[in-house]
Scaffold this active site. Sequence first.
Site, PDB file in Angstrom:
ATOM      1  N   SER A 190       0.806  -1.218   0.000  1.00  9.72           N
ATOM      2  CA  SER A 190       0.000   0.000   0.000  1.00  9.72           C
ATOM      3  C   SER A 190       0.841   1.272   0.000  1.00  9.72           C
ATOM      4  CB  SER A 190      -0.961   0.000   1.193  1.00  9.72           C
ATOM      5  OG  SER A 190      -0.269  -0.271   2.392  1.00  9.72           O
ATOM      6  N   HIS A 210       1.756   4.730   4.614  1.00  6.32           N
ATOM      7  CA  HIS A 210       0.896   5.325   3.599  1.00  6.32           C
ATOM      8  C   HIS A 210       1.288   6.772   3.300  1.00  6.32           C
ATOM      9  CE1 HIS A 210      -2.675   2.302   4.139  1.00  6.32           C
ATOM     10  NE2 HIS A 210      -1.517   1.717   3.871  1.00  6.32           N
TER      11      HIS A 210
END
Length: 245
Positions: free
Chosen positions: A146, A194
């Site tokens: 991610s 992230h």
Amino acid sequence: MVSTPVGIRCPECGGRSRVRRPGFLMAREPYVTYALIAISVALFPLTNSAGGFGLGGGSLKPLGNDLALFGPAVARGDDYRLITAAFVHYGLLHLAFNMYALYLIGGVFERYAGPVRFAAVYFVSALAGSFGALLVTPHSPTVGASGAIFGLMGALFVFERQRGMALLGGSIGGLIVINLLITFGIPGISVGGHVGGLIGGGLVGFALSGYGRGHLAYGRLGVLSALGVAAIGIGSLAGALAVAG
């Protein structure tokens, strides 16, 4: 140009949004994207025990633990974890969500920008995501693609702001906001990974566009752009090693 009741006009005159869909995408297949997905899927049964279906929970096998991002292990010399963690996932849902996002976002980005620029954004973003994860949670094992996927979104955001063109058919900004809300709202998700990946990808996209003077996909990849991408990657690596442990 767009069609209006008074004829063919430019998007601004026709009252349309600045952000528009691209007129075309390259016919090339996104083989690097396919390869990244294939590696992650192939590694899953080798790194994850059966029954790990959760997003943030799962049971990693010894190989998974050896490849996961973990500050003390990086401090002992396992630098490879800064990249290999992007190919390991906790549970089937974690793998499925990330691979679906990579297929959609990575496939479109690679088709438009080409495999070299795509790979530069992806792997430098993975390093930047590892840096962010170690900065925020150095003693928590972290895995998943991610961070690198957020980096692709960051590069697309830079591209849209410069060119007014939405490769995904709509503004990437809304998708980034939604995913950031999920990141900060659900416990167990790597906030540092992230956000670090998003920032790293945005910086790489800016460098590849000639620092705003060229085109991310078609502009000539000059020495300054290449040095900028290298500096972001080296800076992420150095930062991760500095905060590990």
